[in-house]
Design an enzyme around this catalytic site. Structure first.
Site, PDB file in Angstrom:
ATOM      1  N   LYS A 142      47.474  39.612  38.707  1.00  0.00           N
ATOM      2  CA  LYS A 142      48.309  38.991  37.662  1.00  0.00           C
ATOM      3  C   LYS A 142      48.894  40.060  36.735  1.00  0.00           C
ATOM      4  O   LYS A 142      50.091  40.087  36.475  1.00  0.00           O
ATOM      5  CB  LYS A 142      47.480  37.985  36.833  1.00  0.00           C
ATOM      6  CG  LYS A 142      46.876  36.867  37.661  1.00  0.00           C
ATOM      7  CD  LYS A 142      46.085  35.881  36.815  1.00  0.00           C
ATOM      8  CE  LYS A 142      44.854  36.464  36.125  1.00  0.00           C
ATOM      9  NZ  LYS A 142      43.764  36.866  37.061  1.00  0.00           N
ATOM     10  N   ARG A 152      43.397  28.323  31.628  1.00  0.00           N
ATOM     11  CA  ARG A 152      42.317  28.658  32.551  1.00  0.00           C
ATOM     12  C   ARG A 152      41.443  27.472  32.874  1.00  0.00           C
ATOM     13  O   ARG A 152      40.464  27.616  33.614  1.00  0.00           O
ATOM     14  CB  ARG A 152      41.456  29.728  31.898  1.00  0.00           C
ATOM     15  CG  ARG A 152      41.559  31.070  32.580  1.00  0.00           C
ATOM     16  CD  ARG A 152      40.691  32.016  31.797  1.00  0.00           C
ATOM     17  NE  ARG A 152      40.244  33.099  32.587  1.00  0.00           N
ATOM     18  CZ  ARG A 152      40.900  34.250  32.677  1.00  0.00           C
ATOM     19  NH1 ARG A 152      42.052  34.417  32.086  1.00  0.00           N
ATOM     20  NH2 ARG A 152      40.404  35.225  33.387  1.00  0.00           N
ATOM     21  N   ARG A 186      38.970  49.252  39.589  1.00  0.00           N
ATOM     22  CA  ARG A 186      40.076  49.330  38.623  1.00  0.00           C
ATOM     23  C   ARG A 186      39.756  50.307  37.489  1.00  0.00           C
ATOM     24  O   ARG A 186      38.655  50.362  36.983  1.00  0.00           O
ATOM     25  CB  ARG A 186      40.354  47.952  38.026  1.00  0.00           C
ATOM     26  CG  ARG A 186      41.340  48.007  36.854  1.00  0.00           C
ATOM     27  CD  ARG A 186      41.803  46.637  36.414  1.00  0.00           C
ATOM     28  NE  ARG A 186      40.715  45.705  36.245  1.00  0.00           N
ATOM     29  CZ  ARG A 186      40.875  44.390  36.203  1.00  0.00           C
ATOM     30  NH1 ARG A 186      42.076  43.862  36.346  1.00  0.00           N
ATOM     31  NH2 ARG A 186      39.845  43.612  36.041  1.00  0.00           N
ATOM     32  N   ARG A 195      36.942  48.607  32.438  1.00  0.00           N
ATOM     33  CA  ARG A 195      36.707  47.460  31.569  1.00  0.00           C
ATOM     34  C   ARG A 195      35.227  47.093  31.579  1.00  0.00           C
ATOM     35  O   ARG A 195      34.573  47.181  32.626  1.00  0.00           O
ATOM     36  CB  ARG A 195      37.526  46.260  32.070  1.00  0.00           C
ATOM     37  CG  ARG A 195      38.777  46.014  31.268  1.00  0.00           C
ATOM     38  CD  ARG A 195      39.708  45.029  31.926  1.00  0.00           C
ATOM     39  NE  ARG A 195      39.131  43.722  32.203  1.00  0.00           N
ATOM     40  CZ  ARG A 195      39.828  42.700  32.695  1.00  0.00           C
ATOM     41  NH1 ARG A 195      41.112  42.840  32.946  1.00  0.00           N
ATOM     42  NH2 ARG A 195      39.245  41.546  32.939  1.00  0.00           N
ATOM     43  N   ARG A 207      32.658  35.660  36.999  1.00  0.00           N
ATOM     44  CA  ARG A 207      34.091  35.393  36.763  1.00  0.00           C
ATOM     45  C   ARG A 207      34.705  34.651  37.945  1.00  0.00           C
ATOM     46  O   ARG A 207      35.534  33.760  37.761  1.00  0.00           O
ATOM     47  CB  ARG A 207      34.841  36.718  36.531  1.00  0.00           C
ATOM     48  CG  ARG A 207      34.630  37.275  35.113  1.00  0.00           C
ATOM     49  CD  ARG A 207      34.914  38.750  35.015  1.00  0.00           C
ATOM     50  NE  ARG A 207      36.293  39.110  35.291  1.00  0.00           N
ATOM     51  CZ  ARG A 207      36.698  40.356  35.526  1.00  0.00           C
ATOM     52  NH1 ARG A 207      35.825  41.347  35.506  1.00  0.00           N
ATOM     53  NH2 ARG A 207      37.963  40.610  35.767  1.00  0.00           N
TER      54      ARG A 207
HETATM   55  P1  AP5 Z   1      45.060  43.313  38.213  1.00  0.00           P
HETATM   56  O1  AP5 Z   1      46.535  43.189  38.302  1.00  0.00           O
HETATM   57  O2  AP5 Z   1      44.483  44.026  37.057  1.00  0.00           O
HETATM   58  O3  AP5 Z   1      44.395  41.860  38.419  1.00  0.00           O
HETATM   59  P2  AP5 Z   1      44.332  40.602  37.459  1.00  0.00           P
HETATM   60  O4  AP5 Z   1      44.689  39.399  38.270  1.00  0.00           O
HETATM   61  O5  AP5 Z   1      45.089  40.837  36.210  1.00  0.00           O
HETATM   62  O6  AP5 Z   1      42.753  40.557  37.231  1.00  0.00           O
HETATM   63  P3  AP5 Z   1      41.898  40.499  35.909  1.00  0.00           P
HETATM   64  O7  AP5 Z   1      40.558  41.051  36.266  1.00  0.00           O
HETATM   65  O8  AP5 Z   1      42.611  41.064  34.738  1.00  0.00           O
HETATM   66  O9  AP5 Z   1      41.802  38.949  35.743  1.00  0.00           O
HETATM   67  P4  AP5 Z   1      40.843  38.158  34.888  1.00  0.00           P
HETATM   68  O10 AP5 Z   1      41.459  36.830  34.952  1.00  0.00           O
HETATM   69  O11 AP5 Z   1      39.432  38.242  35.332  1.00  0.00           O
HETATM   70  O12 AP5 Z   1      40.838  38.931  33.468  1.00  0.00           O
HETATM   71  P5  AP5 Z   1      41.472  38.561  32.041  1.00  0.00           P
HETATM   72  O13 AP5 Z   1      41.752  39.840  31.362  1.00  0.00           O
HETATM   73  O14 AP5 Z   1      42.550  37.583  32.191  1.00  0.00           O
HETATM   74  O15 AP5 Z   1      44.545  44.007  39.566  1.00  0.00           O
HETATM   75  C1  AP5 Z   1      43.164  44.256  39.779  1.00  0.00           C
HETATM   76  C2  AP5 Z   1      42.967  45.575  40.554  1.00  0.00           C
HETATM   77  O16 AP5 Z   1      43.570  45.473  41.841  1.00  0.00           O
HETATM   78  C3  AP5 Z   1      43.629  46.813  39.901  1.00  0.00           C
HETATM   79  O17 AP5 Z   1      42.825  47.925  40.159  1.00  0.00           O
HETATM   80  C4  AP5 Z   1      44.968  46.929  40.617  1.00  0.00           C
HETATM   81  O18 AP5 Z   1      45.435  48.265  40.635  1.00  0.00           O
HETATM   82  C5  AP5 Z   1      44.614  46.430  42.014  1.00  0.00           C
HETATM   83  N1  AP5 Z   1      45.715  45.712  42.668  1.00  0.00           N
HETATM   84  C6  AP5 Z   1      46.543  44.781  42.115  1.00  0.00           C
HETATM   85  N2  AP5 Z   1      47.426  44.317  43.022  1.00  0.00           N
HETATM   86  C7  AP5 Z   1      47.125  44.954  44.186  1.00  0.00           C
HETATM   87  C8  AP5 Z   1      47.669  44.885  45.511  1.00  0.00           C
HETATM   88  N3  AP5 Z   1      48.701  44.085  45.795  1.00  0.00           N
HETATM   89  N4  AP5 Z   1      47.118  45.672  46.473  1.00  0.00           N
HETATM   90  C9  AP5 Z   1      46.084  46.506  46.181  1.00  0.00           C
HETATM   91  N5  AP5 Z   1      45.530  46.608  44.957  1.00  0.00           N
HETATM   92  C10 AP5 Z   1      46.042  45.843  43.971  1.00  0.00           C
HETATM   93  O19 AP5 Z   1      40.251  37.822  31.339  1.00  0.00           O
HETATM   94  C11 AP5 Z   1      39.078  38.508  31.005  1.00  0.00           C
HETATM   95  C12 AP5 Z   1      38.143  37.580  30.239  1.00  0.00           C
HETATM   96  O20 AP5 Z   1      38.759  37.172  29.005  1.00  0.00           O
HETATM   97  C13 AP5 Z   1      37.759  36.281  30.927  1.00  0.00           C
HETATM   98  O21 AP5 Z   1      36.678  36.459  31.825  1.00  0.00           O
HETATM   99  C14 AP5 Z   1      37.404  35.405  29.724  1.00  0.00           C
HETATM  100  O22 AP5 Z   1      36.115  35.708  29.243  1.00  0.00           O
HETATM  101  C15 AP5 Z   1      38.422  35.829  28.679  1.00  0.00           C
HETATM  102  N6  AP5 Z   1      39.640  35.009  28.716  1.00  0.00           N
HETATM  103  C16 AP5 Z   1      40.901  35.425  29.031  1.00  0.00           C
HETATM  104  N7  AP5 Z   1      41.763  34.396  29.008  1.00  0.00           N
HETATM  105  C17 AP5 Z   1      41.039  33.291  28.665  1.00  0.00           C
HETATM  106  C18 AP5 Z   1      41.349  31.920  28.501  1.00  0.00           C
HETATM  107  N8  AP5 Z   1      42.595  31.443  28.703  1.00  0.00           N
HETATM  108  N9  AP5 Z   1      40.348  31.076  28.155  1.00  0.00           N
HETATM  109  C19 AP5 Z   1      39.102  31.516  27.955  1.00  0.00           C
HETATM  110  N10 AP5 Z   1      38.715  32.796  28.125  1.00  0.00           N
HETATM  111  C20 AP5 Z   1      39.680  33.685  28.466  1.00  0.00           C
HETATM  112 MG    MG Z   2      44.585  41.059  34.172  1.00  0.00          MG
END
Ligand code: AP5
Ligand code: MG
Ligand code: ZN
Length: 207
Positions: free
Chosen positions: A13, A88, A122, A152, A163
């Site tokens: 994402k 979410r 990552r 992270r 997660r």
């Molecule tokens: P990346 O693009 O970073 O993936 P992502 O989908 O953004 O994954 P996240 O881990 O950020 O998602 P998340 O939903 O767990 O975290 P968030 O910060 O939203 O890619 C990942 C890796 O793969 C990287 O190394 C990248 O280089 C590699 N990659 C990407 N695309 C690739 C490809 N095509 N091929 C090969 N490699 C690739 O949330 C974190 C926490 O915050 C949650 O757990 C929760 O506690 C809280 N939170 C956030 N939003 C909410 C909400 N709405 N409600 C409640 N709690 C929330």
């Molecule tokens: Mg992300």
């Protein structure tokens, strides 16, 4: 255009959001990034969010919805935005419908077997750029700004398992929610390289 980016942790994402922002000039709003900035700044929201994030659980809905609702009152959202990591769960999706008009939900679908390695490999930079160890060739600093890369706090195997469970039980049902609204567009081969995935997104969004 107002877009939701949906997908499991590690689906890409954030990676695709930065490409979309660059190509289309659409504003990127990530609730995860907002929480991480609050943790760094030592705010009350940050203190609360940290305990949930470290456990791989969702930060309480009221707090999260209030943050997004407020963010969508800023002037910079007028020409369109992308929500990454929000909504979410069904409660958040229904709340969002009360204060925003969403045009499209882009769902990035990736084979679950790839997610653990993607997340645990990552490395991120304070400037917002993210990398994977497999493509860093041993580099420990950001190619964009030169700052030191770091991992992270929630990118460890144990938290990732929670997660992924949280995603399956609470977030995945949103696919049907947006399908029923006729707003769902799926990127079905999210396993491709970041550029290949982006090509699919361009086909959906248009030039
Ligand atoms: P990346 O693009 O970073 O993936 P992502 O989908 O953004 O994954 P996240 O881990 O950020 O998602 P998340 O939903 O767990 O975290 P968030 O910060 O939203 O890619 C990942 C890796 O793969 C990287 O190394 C990248 O280089 C590699 N990659 C990407 N695309 C690739 C490809 N095509 N091929 C090969 N490699 C690739 O949330 C974190 C926490 O915050 C949650 O757990 C929760 O506690 C809280 N939170 C956030 N939003 C909410 C909400 N709405 N409600 C409640 N709690 C929330
Ligand atoms: Mg992300
Ligand atoms: Zn950087």
């Amino acid at each position: 255009m107002n877009i939701i980016l949906l997908g499991a942790p590690g689906a890409g994402k954030g990676t695709q959001a930065s490409k979309i922002a660059q190509h289309y000039g659409i504003l990127h709003i990530s609730t995860g990034d907002i929480f991480r900035a609050n943790i760094k700044g030592g705010t009350e929201i940050g203190k609360l969010a940290k305990s949930y994030m470290d456990a791989g659980k969702l930060v309480p809905d009221e707090v999260t919805c209030d943050i997004v609702k407020d963010r969508l009152t800023w002037a910079d959202v007028k020409s369109g935005y992308m929500l990454d990591g929000f909504p979410r769960n069904l409660y958040q999706a229904k709340e969002l419908d009360k204060f925003a008009k969403i045009d499209l939900c882009l769902n990035i679908d990736v084979d679950e077997a790839l997610l653990m390695d993607r997340i645990c490999g990552r490395r991120i930079c304070a400037c917002g750029e993210s990398y994977h160890v497999s493509t860093l060739n041993g580099a420990t600093t950001c190619a964009k700004c030169g700052k030191e890369l770091y991992q992270r706090a929630d990118d460890n195997p144990e938290t990732v398992k929670t997660r992924l469970d949280t995603y399956k039980t609470q977030t995945a049902p949103l696919i049907d929610y947006y399908k029923a609204q006729g707003k769902l567009a799926s990127v079905t081969s999210g396993e491709g390289s970041p550029d290949e995935v982006f090509e699919q997104i361009v086909k959906i969004l248009g030039k």
